[in-house]
Design a protein around this motif. Structure first.
Motif, PDB file in Angstrom:
ATOM      1  N   ARG A 191       6.670   4.387  15.754  1.00  0.00           N
ATOM      2  CA  ARG A 191       6.749   4.799  17.161  1.00  0.00           C
ATOM      3  C   ARG A 191       5.351   5.003  17.746  1.00  0.00           C
ATOM      4  O   ARG A 191       5.077   4.615  18.880  1.00  0.00           O
ATOM      5  CB  ARG A 191       7.556   6.098  17.285  1.00  0.00           C
ATOM      6  N   ARG A 192       4.483   5.599  16.953  1.00  0.00           N
ATOM      7  CA  ARG A 192       3.167   5.976  17.455  1.00  0.00           C
ATOM      8  C   ARG A 192       2.225   4.786  17.606  1.00  0.00           C
ATOM      9  O   ARG A 192       1.445   4.717  18.564  1.00  0.00           O
ATOM     10  CB  ARG A 192       2.551   7.001  16.505  1.00  0.00           C
ATOM     11  N   LEU A 193       2.251   3.869  16.651  1.00  0.00           N
ATOM     12  CA  LEU A 193       1.275   2.778  16.612  1.00  0.00           C
ATOM     13  C   LEU A 193       1.950   1.420  16.758  1.00  0.00           C
ATOM     14  O   LEU A 193       1.551   0.434  16.132  1.00  0.00           O
ATOM     15  CB  LEU A 193       0.476   2.842  15.300  1.00  0.00           C
ATOM     16  N   SER A 194       2.959   1.366  17.619  1.00  0.00           N
ATOM     17  CA  SER A 194       3.721   0.128  17.791  1.00  0.00           C
ATOM     18  C   SER A 194       2.844  -1.021  18.292  1.00  0.00           C
ATOM     19  O   SER A 194       3.043  -2.182  17.898  1.00  0.00           O
ATOM     20  CB  SER A 194       4.894   0.356  18.749  1.00  0.00           C
ATOM     21  N   ASP A 195       1.872  -0.709  19.151  1.00  0.00           N
ATOM     22  CA  ASP A 195       1.004  -1.777  19.673  1.00  0.00           C
ATOM     23  C   ASP A 195       0.204  -2.436  18.554  1.00  0.00           C
ATOM     24  O   ASP A 195       0.055  -3.666  18.529  1.00  0.00           O
ATOM     25  CB  ASP A 195       0.051  -1.218  20.734  1.00  0.00           C
ATOM     26  N   ALA A 196      -0.332  -1.607  17.635  1.00  0.00           N
ATOM     27  CA  ALA A 196      -1.114  -2.155  16.524  1.00  0.00           C
ATOM     28  C   ALA A 196      -0.234  -2.979  15.590  1.00  0.00           C
ATOM     29  O   ALA A 196      -0.672  -4.003  15.044  1.00  0.00           O
ATOM     30  CB  ALA A 196      -1.793  -1.025  15.753  1.00  0.00           C
ATOM     31  N   ILE A 197       1.005  -2.556  15.430  1.00  0.00           N
ATOM     32  CA  ILE A 197       1.933  -3.314  14.583  1.00  0.00           C
ATOM     33  C   ILE A 197       2.238  -4.661  15.223  1.00  0.00           C
ATOM     34  O   ILE A 197       2.200  -5.715  14.568  1.00  0.00           O
ATOM     35  CB  ILE A 197       3.220  -2.505  14.340  1.00  0.00           C
ATOM     36  N   GLU A 198       2.523  -4.646  16.513  1.00  0.00           N
ATOM     37  CA  GLU A 198       2.830  -5.900  17.216  1.00  0.00           C
ATOM     38  C   GLU A 198       1.636  -6.849  17.223  1.00  0.00           C
ATOM     39  O   GLU A 198       1.798  -8.078  17.174  1.00  0.00           O
ATOM     40  CB  GLU A 198       3.258  -5.585  18.650  1.00  0.00           C
ATOM     41  N   ALA A 199       0.429  -6.297  17.261  1.00  0.00           N
ATOM     42  CA  ALA A 199      -0.781  -7.133  17.264  1.00  0.00           C
ATOM     43  C   ALA A 199      -1.147  -7.637  15.877  1.00  0.00           C
ATOM     44  O   ALA A 199      -2.105  -8.405  15.729  1.00  0.00           O
ATOM     45  CB  ALA A 199      -1.948  -6.343  17.854  1.00  0.00           C
ATOM     46  N   GLY A 200      -0.419  -7.202  14.869  1.00  0.00           N
ATOM     47  CA  GLY A 200      -0.715  -7.636  13.505  1.00  0.00           C
ATOM     48  C   GLY A 200      -1.878  -6.910  12.869  1.00  0.00           C
ATOM     49  O   GLY A 200      -2.361  -7.301  11.800  1.00  0.00           O
ATOM     50  N   ARG A 201      -2.342  -5.805  13.479  1.00  0.00           N
ATOM     51  CA  ARG A 201      -3.469  -5.054  12.939  1.00  0.00           C
ATOM     52  C   ARG A 201      -3.018  -3.984  11.946  1.00  0.00           C
ATOM     53  O   ARG A 201      -3.826  -3.493  11.162  1.00  0.00           O
ATOM     54  CB  ARG A 201      -4.259  -4.393  14.061  1.00  0.00           C
ATOM     55  N   LEU A 202      -1.754  -3.610  12.002  1.00  0.00           N
ATOM     56  CA  LEU A 202      -1.207  -2.585  11.111  1.00  0.00           C
ATOM     57  C   LEU A 202       0.081  -3.100  10.487  1.00  0.00           C
ATOM     58  O   LEU A 202       0.986  -3.552  11.192  1.00  0.00           O
ATOM     59  CB  LEU A 202      -0.929  -1.293  11.880  1.00  0.00           C
ATOM     60  N   GLN A 203       0.127  -3.033   9.169  1.00  0.00           N
ATOM     61  CA  GLN A 203       1.318  -3.454   8.431  1.00  0.00           C
ATOM     62  C   GLN A 203       1.802  -2.272   7.600  1.00  0.00           C
ATOM     63  O   GLN A 203       1.021  -1.654   6.862  1.00  0.00           O
ATOM     64  CB  GLN A 203       0.991  -4.640   7.529  1.00  0.00           C
ATOM     65  N   LEU A 204       3.084  -1.927   7.725  1.00  0.00           N
ATOM     66  CA  LEU A 204       3.637  -0.765   7.039  1.00  0.00           C
ATOM     67  C   LEU A 204       4.502  -1.195   5.856  1.00  0.00           C
ATOM     68  O   LEU A 204       5.241  -2.176   5.932  1.00  0.00           O
ATOM     69  CB  LEU A 204       4.484   0.068   8.009  1.00  0.00           C
ATOM     70  N   VAL A 205       4.396  -0.401   4.782  1.00  0.00           N
ATOM     71  CA  VAL A 205       5.162  -0.670   3.570  1.00  0.00           C
ATOM     72  C   VAL A 205       5.704   0.650   3.046  1.00  0.00           C
ATOM     73  O   VAL A 205       4.939   1.607   2.861  1.00  0.00           O
ATOM     74  CB  VAL A 205       4.286  -1.323   2.470  1.00  0.00           C
ATOM     75  N   GLN A 206       7.010   0.707   2.806  1.00  0.00           N
ATOM     76  CA  GLN A 206       7.547   1.883   2.131  1.00  0.00           C
ATOM     77  C   GLN A 206       7.371   1.676   0.635  1.00  0.00           C
ATOM     78  O   GLN A 206       7.840   0.688   0.066  1.00  0.00           O
ATOM     79  CB  GLN A 206       9.014   2.119   2.446  1.00  0.00           C
ATOM     80  N   GLY A 207       6.668   2.600   0.005  1.00  0.00           N
ATOM     81  CA  GLY A 207       6.436   2.476  -1.421  1.00  0.00           C
ATOM     82  C   GLY A 207       5.560   3.596  -1.937  1.00  0.00           C
ATOM     83  O   GLY A 207       5.100   4.459  -1.184  1.00  0.00           O
ATOM     84  N   ASN A 208       5.332   3.567  -3.223  1.00  0.00           N
ATOM     85  CA  ASN A 208       4.529   4.566  -3.931  1.00  0.00           C
ATOM     86  C   ASN A 208       3.153   3.968  -4.198  1.00  0.00           C
ATOM     87  O   ASN A 208       3.050   2.840  -4.704  1.00  0.00           O
ATOM     88  CB  ASN A 208       5.228   4.913  -5.251  1.00  0.00           C
ATOM     89  N   PHE A 209       2.094   4.706  -3.884  1.00  0.00           N
ATOM     90  CA  PHE A 209       0.759   4.129  -4.113  1.00  0.00           C
ATOM     91  C   PHE A 209       0.470   3.894  -5.590  1.00  0.00           C
ATOM     92  O   PHE A 209      -0.495   3.218  -5.931  1.00  0.00           O
ATOM     93  CB  PHE A 209      -0.348   4.941  -3.440  1.00  0.00           C
ATOM     94  N   ALA A 210       1.307   4.430  -6.454  1.00  0.00           N
ATOM     95  CA  ALA A 210       1.195   4.079  -7.874  1.00  0.00           C
ATOM     96  C   ALA A 210       1.403   2.578  -8.079  1.00  0.00           C
ATOM     97  O   ALA A 210       0.885   1.988  -9.031  1.00  0.00           O
ATOM     98  CB  ALA A 210       2.217   4.858  -8.698  1.00  0.00           C
ATOM     99  N   ASP A 211       2.156   1.961  -7.173  1.00  0.00           N
ATOM    100  CA  ASP A 211       2.456   0.528  -7.253  1.00  0.00           C
ATOM    101  C   ASP A 211       1.560  -0.288  -6.327  1.00  0.00           C
ATOM    102  O   ASP A 211       1.958  -1.349  -5.841  1.00  0.00           O
ATOM    103  CB  ASP A 211       3.931   0.295  -6.892  1.00  0.00           C
ATOM    104  N   LEU A 212       0.345   0.195  -6.099  1.00  0.00           N
ATOM    105  CA  LEU A 212      -0.564  -0.443  -5.157  1.00  0.00           C
ATOM    106  C   LEU A 212      -0.760  -1.925  -5.443  1.00  0.00           C
ATOM    107  O   LEU A 212      -0.702  -2.760  -4.535  1.00  0.00           O
ATOM    108  CB  LEU A 212      -1.926   0.270  -5.176  1.00  0.00           C
ATOM    109  N   GLU A 213      -0.996  -2.272  -6.689  1.00  0.00           N
ATOM    110  CA  GLU A 213      -1.267  -3.677  -6.998  1.00  0.00           C
ATOM    111  C   GLU A 213      -0.059  -4.554  -6.721  1.00  0.00           C
ATOM    112  O   GLU A 213      -0.196  -5.666  -6.191  1.00  0.00           O
ATOM    113  CB  GLU A 213      -1.732  -3.814  -8.444  1.00  0.00           C
ATOM    114  N   ALA A 214       1.126  -4.095  -7.059  1.00  0.00           N
ATOM    115  CA  ALA A 214       2.337  -4.876  -6.798  1.00  0.00           C
ATOM    116  C   ALA A 214       2.547  -5.038  -5.293  1.00  0.00           C
ATOM    117  O   ALA A 214       2.960  -6.113  -4.819  1.00  0.00           O
ATOM    118  CB  ALA A 214       3.551  -4.196  -7.434  1.00  0.00           C
ATOM    119  N   ILE A 215       2.256  -3.987  -4.522  1.00  0.00           N
ATOM    120  CA  ILE A 215       2.391  -4.065  -3.069  1.00  0.00           C
ATOM    121  C   ILE A 215       1.409  -5.085  -2.497  1.00  0.00           C
ATOM    122  O   ILE A 215       1.774  -5.933  -1.668  1.00  0.00           O
ATOM    123  CB  ILE A 215       2.177  -2.676  -2.436  1.00  0.00           C
ATOM    124  N   LEU A 216       0.161  -5.030  -2.937  1.00  0.00           N
ATOM    125  CA  LEU A 216      -0.830  -5.984  -2.445  1.00  0.00           C
ATOM    126  C   LEU A 216      -0.476  -7.408  -2.847  1.00  0.00           C
ATOM    127  O   LEU A 216      -0.646  -8.350  -2.060  1.00  0.00           O
ATOM    128  CB  LEU A 216      -2.219  -5.609  -2.956  1.00  0.00           C
TER     129      LEU A 216
END
Length: 327
Positions: free
Chosen positions: A80-105
């Protein structure tokens, strides 16, 4: 108790605070993290998006932020807060645990990043929302899961499952509680315990009123760390950072209690979790990180006054060293 967010007064919160989340030491975080304004950065605990918003403002239009969080409510707040950045492709959100950082990347097709931010602990929204069960100051179900949709056990379920000895070890190891055995005995006698108020009442009966608040903070911290496997997740993320942050890139960690800060300090100094120095033939220390903060950065008196939950924050910054520098 360890906290990642702060006061809900947006007037005192600065330009990046919100009723959901107030970013601690946001200026120092951005200055310490950004080396390439056009680079790719990971905010691995995006919370309410305060640090991410500050990062996006500091980056060039082609700069990119990947935001990770376990909590679906946090991600919805950021959408809701950063919708413009998401639409512009500057911010990508992922639900996950940072323990799995490499798998997410890997899933995102990102080989290396320019910087990683780990803002540890629990957010103000999580603390203030009684149904999440993180706080002893409001009655709610004894849950404490960072991701309430996960199948993992709640704090209430673990209290039912652990032996007195196991519970005492959790309180001692994760809460550094000096009365761990006594409290574990009392908690086990009082089972089943299903709400935060029930647990708080058991603890209060075992300590003096003067000691109650600090003891409750240690007990609730210990249970939360155990429920979410927080220290093991931190260790996995630190090791992943060595493999994924490019040479010259930065690692910034905000911690809120000594268990976290000791691990971070040791890892940044020696490059391993054991704290064992590795030296070359000439006795020179070989380490993949160069600490840029000799001592942890602390919030100013003004920030703590405006944001009391920031008082325990410790910020450490390190730069990834090229392999040739250790040759």
């Amino acid at each position: 108790m360890s906290e990642r967010s702060a006061h809900t007064d947006t007037g005192a919160a600065g330009p990046y605070g919100s009723p959901y989340h107030v970013p601690v030491l946001w200026k120092a975080v951005v200055e310490g993290l950004v080396t390439d304004p056009a680079g790719c950065y990971v905010d691995a605990t995006i919370g309410g998006g305060g640090h991410a918003a500050a990062l996006l403002d500091a980056l060039a239009p082609e700069g990119r932020v990947i935001g990770i969080d376990r909590d679906p409510e946090a991600l919805e707040a950021v959408r809701r807060r950063l919708s413009d950045a998401i639409e512009a492709g500057r911010l990508q959100l992922v639900q996950g645990n940072f323990a799995d950082l490499e798998a997410i990347l890997d899933r995102l097709g990102v080989a290396q990043i320019d910087g990683l931010l780990l803002d540890l602990g629990v957010s103000s929204h999580q603390l203030d929302e009684a149904l999440r069960g993180f706080s002893f100051q409001a009655e709610g179900p004894l849950d404490m899961r960072m991701d309430p949709t996960s199948p993992g056990p709640t704090a209430a379920q673990l209290l039912e499952r652990w032996s007195e000895y196991e519970l005492a070890e959790v309180l001692r190891r994760y809460g550094e509680e000096p009365r761990a055995r006594k409290l574990a005995r009392a908690i086990c006698r009082a089972r089943p315990i299903r709400t935060t108020a029930e647990l708080a009442e058991v603890v209060r009966r075992e300590v003096s009123p003067k000691e109650a608040t600090k003891t409750l903070a240690r007990v609730f911290q210990a249970l939360r760390i155990a429920v979410n496997d927080e220290l093991q997740a931190l260790e996995r993320a630190l090791e992943a950072a060595t493999r994924r942050v490019r040479p010259g890139g930065r690692l910034v960690v905000l911690s809120y209690h000594s268990l976290e800060d000791r691990r971070v300090k040791r890892f940044l100094r020696y490059g391993n979790l054991k704290g064992e120095p590795v030296r070359d033939f000439y006795g020179r220390l070989i380490a993949p990180w160069r600490p840029l903060t000799r001592r942890a950065i602390r919030p100013s008196d003004d920030e703590v006054a405006a944001n009391p939950r920031a008082r325990s924050a410790r910020l450490r910054i390190a730069e990834r060293v090229a392999e040739t520098e250790n040759a």
